[in-house]
Design an enzyme around this catalytic site. Structure first.
Site, mmCIF file in Angstrom:
data_model
loop_
_atom_site.group_PDB
_atom_site.id
_atom_site.type_symbol
_atom_site.label_atom_id
_atom_site.label_comp_id
_atom_site.label_asym_id
_atom_site.label_seq_id
_atom_site.Cartn_x
_atom_site.Cartn_y
_atom_site.Cartn_z
ATOM 1 N N TYR A 109 0.800 -1.207 0.000
ATOM 2 C CA TYR A 109 0.000 0.000 0.000
ATOM 3 C C TYR A 109 0.837 1.264 0.000
ATOM 4 C CZ TYR A 109 -4.349 2.524 0.404
ATOM 5 O OH TYR A 109 -5.412 3.335 0.144
ATOM 6 N N TRP A 111 2.802 3.032 1.904
ATOM 7 C CA TRP A 111 3.021 3.990 2.985
ATOM 8 C C TRP A 111 4.177 3.599 3.903
ATOM 9 C CZ3 TRP A 111 1.014 8.714 3.530
ATOM 10 C CH2 TRP A 111 -0.171 9.025 2.844
#
Length: 755
Positions: A109, A111
């Site tokens: 994802y 991050w």
């Protein structure tokens, strides 16, 4: 001790490790409003939740690959890196040979780090592409619904999401700001890739002093800083679309809409007006109709519509409103409402999407593309909308609809996750646990023993941002920051590049993956992509930062379009704003019709589920951490109540349940339950509770009350369903629940230590 620079998604900083081995952090000296989240970094070194060595789940190690319900409940055995590499490479090769590369799901994802080289998603995709590809996740949990909808309405999404009017333009030109979902200041500290100078708090201060009239639409007064005066419209959650339709009907009925703008710049308004006036279904969407749904008085709706028509009005819709069932509708309705006012393309007028959702929306910073690690090309064409992972794992071969196509879920045998924590951002976590038991093998890269790591078969320990070299800058950042290595790796942790290099060697693609470069050589190579006008890499590295050139201030999609809609036509089929979309109509979706429509959600206070679960839960972004990152950090921990995530509840609702401030409460519905600490607040409307996302999922085994998270993760309560057949976006923002004081034996929170 040497003080060294680095950056994070929530801000640039200077750091050192003191003589006791503790990490000391202070904000970048140019930052006018540093984020309190920087304090969470103190938990990065040596925390007891760190993954110390490669670890393999005992059941997988002893019995081999295969579906296994013991995932998340089994113990782990530490192994050497060589053994771990052999196990992962061997399993990848088995899956490729026996089932094909489409049986590998590459989950990430993005991050994990603000660094542009140690970007876990890029590292994972580069590696998997070189060994034959993988099934990918498409879109985001943050604004995945809008990413699919906006191209049908205005031709593309990125400009609407990130290139709207800047805050100075709004302060100088806007007379009325109608903020659906508010402008939550807590989100303004975060930008992917980092932010050196947090200017958004200053812009909100300017907004407060400017005299701009503000209408705050939402269940929380705190979604706009208390220092900013506003008229609060505490709308019933999930009914923003109905309010927009009531406003639109008033504009139409009183002749306040801009017919010339609608004729020249839009298509499909006539069909929309027919819907507003009851021509489609016999229901007039007037202010009285909207009042019954939204619980905003009809007179207030009419008065707001009239103010909008006589003012330079900016309508902004937060990303949170599209993270719901039928989340396409408030975004589409907001654009239609702005079009009726005829101000789209004017400075400080029209439509904005995401002000208050991210720190760079409305920023005046430069628009410089920072070089990143090339990912290569994925030979596998299979993908899923990112929020449909549990559906995919539970229904191999099943069909689903997405953006006009009918697709088939692949049969995933291996999940490879590097960067991100699906047990934070996915919905219905008990269902996700069941789904994660289905593949043959789950491989996870993680610095910490998060729920995702605990539900894996093979866990490979990775370094944190302060334990490696990189450089970082966010969208519209003012500086490129040299991310020096501040501390040695914890335990046997390695960075993702070193891990994939080891695997690439075993799979015969080492030369292609590394291109013969070390980490430092990659950084020098990528830095050269900035051009010849910048200082040498050595000078940049020694200085610790590079000030980026200032770019344009306002770069809106609609300014040129407004000046000449023929020469600067939008990339829609009509070249205009599509208030009604013939393309979407052709899909035949009853859960996303051809124009903005009020569609009653399953989870709302006006529906039948509210009889059993009479409180509306908002599971929004936390103010004390980024998503679930560093939930073990001091800023995040200080906000806990009795060691659990805090749930805000109106005093009247608390009193009706015998709940006092600081009590441990059980929050539950028919999907699951969690424990939380009660905080009483009058800054939210009655029958609404707020429980932020990001508390590390901590399921209690065999608890008498059923599936229970001891720590307060709201995604045990949210429904795992797509926004509609159009976008299949995340719907994790809302759920109906009941709350009761918890008087039984309180289970301990265990996620802060190794399993």
């Amino acid at each position: 001790m040497t003080i060294l620079p680095s950056t994070s998604h929530w801000g640039a900083f200077l750091a050192e490790v003191d003589q006791d081995g503790e990490l000391r952090v202070r904000p970048h000296p140019a930052d006018p409003a540093p984020s309190p989240l920087l304090d969470n970094l103190k938990a990065t070194l040596g925390h007891r939740s760190r993954v110390a060595a490669p670890a393999v789940r005992r059941g997988w190690l002893e019995h081999g690959p295969g579906p296994d319900e013991r995932r998340g409940r089994d113990e782990f055995v530490e192994v050497s890196w060589d053994e771990a590499f052999d196990l992962v490479a061997g399993e990848l090769q088995r899956i490729r040979t026996d089932h094909g590369n489409q049986a590998i799901y590459g989950g990430s994802y993005g991050w994990a780090s603000a660094g542009r080289f140690h970007h876990a998603q890029s590292q994972l995709r580069r590696f998997l592409n070189l060994v034959g590809g993988y099934t990918a996740g498409k879109g985001t949990y943050s604004f995945g619904t809008s990413m699919v909808l906006l191209p049908h309405v205005v031709g593309e999404a990125h400009s609407v999401l990130f290139n709207g009017s800047t805050w100075p333009t709004i302060v100088q030109n806007t007379e009325l700001l109608v903020a659906f979902g508010g402008v939550p200041a807590k989100n303004l500290f975060v930008t992917p890739g980092g932010v050196t100078k947090h200017t958004m708090p200053g812009h909100l201060h300017d907004l407060a002093r400017s005299g701009v009239d503000i209408a705050l639409v939402g269940p929380f007064r705190a979604d706009l800083p208390s220092t900013v005066e506003a008229r609060w419209y505490p709308v019933r959650p999930g009914t923003d679309t109905a309010l927009m339709l009531g406003l639109a009907h008033t504009l139409c009925a009183e002749g306040l809409h801009d017919k010339d703008f609608l004729d020249r710049y839009c298509t499909g308004y006539d069909e929309f007006e027919r819907y507003l006036t009851g021509g489609e279904d016999g229901v007039v969407k007037d202010a009285a109709w909207a009042a019954a749904i939204t619980e905003i008085p009809a007179a207030d709706i009419v008065a707001l519509a009239r103010r909008m028509a006589r003012s330079r009005t900016m309508i902004t819709v937060t990303w949170s409103l599209q993270r719901t069932q039928h989340g396409e509708q408030p975004v589409w309705a907001g654009i239609a409402l702005a079009a009726m006012l005829g101000q789209i393309g004017l400075p400080g007028g029209g439509f904005g999407h995401g002000y208050g959702s991210m720190g760079d929306v409305g920023s005046t910073g430069p628009d410089v593309r920072i070089p990143a690690l090339p990912q290569g090309v994925n030979p596998v064409r299979e993908f899923i909308p990112v929020a449909r992972i549990a559906d995919m794992l539970l229904n191999p071969g099943g069909q689903y609809e997405f953006d006009g196509s009918t697709r088939t879920y692949p049969d995933i045998r291996l999940v490879y996750w590097a960067g991100g924590n699906p047990f934070h951002h996915h919905q219905d976590l008990n269902r996700l646990r069941t789904a994660f038991a289905r593949p043959d093998t789950v491989v996870v890269h993680e610095p910490y023993w998060t729920a995702t790591a605990r539900n894996a078969d093979i866990v490979l320990p990775t370094t944190t941002m302060v334990e490696r070299e990189d450089f970082g800058a966010g969208r519209r950042d003012t500086h490129l920051i040299a991310m020096h290595r501040i501390a040695p790796p914890a335990g046997l942790a390695r960075d993702d590049y070193a891990i994939f290099t080891g695997l690439a060697s075993r799979m015969g693609v080492s030369a292609e993956f590394t291109e013969g470069r070390t980490v430092r050589q990659w950084l020098e190579h990528l830095y050269q992509g900035l051009g010849d006008e910048v200082p040498s890499f050595d000078d940049f590295w020694a200085a610790g930062e590079l000030v980026l050139p200032q770019g344009e201030t306002d770069r809106t999609l609609f300014a040129d379009f407004r000046s000449d809609p023929d020469t600067h036509a939008l990339p829609t089929p009509s070249g205009r704003i599509e208030i009604t979309s013939a393309t979407v109509a052709g899909f035949g979706y009853d859960d996303c019709p051809s124009h903005p429509t009020w569609l009653e959600p399953e989870d709302w206070l006006g529906g039948p589920r509210a009889q059993d679960f009479p409180l509306h839960l908002i599971a929004n972004q936390p103010s004390t951490r980024l998503h679930s990152q560093l939930d073990v950090g001091p800023t995040s921990q200080a906000a806990k109540v009795a060691g659990r995530e805090a749930i805000r509840i109106h005093p009247a609702d608390a009193a009706a349940r015998g709940i006092a401030d600081g009590d441990i409460v059980r929050v539950f519905n028919d999907r699951g339950a969690c424990l939380a600490g009660a905080v009483l607040s009058e800054e939210l409307r009655e029958r609404v509770v707020q429980l932020p996302t990001g508390a590390w999922f901590d399921p209690v085994a065999d608890h008498p009350s059923g599936a229970l998270c001891a720590h307060g993760n709201p995604n045990v309560l949210t429904a795992d369903r797509g926004s509609s057949r159009l976008a299949q976006g995340c719907t994790g923002q809302h759920a109906l629940v009941q709350v009761e004081r918890f008087d039984g034996p309180v289970p301990p929170v265990t996620v802060g230590r190794r399993p």
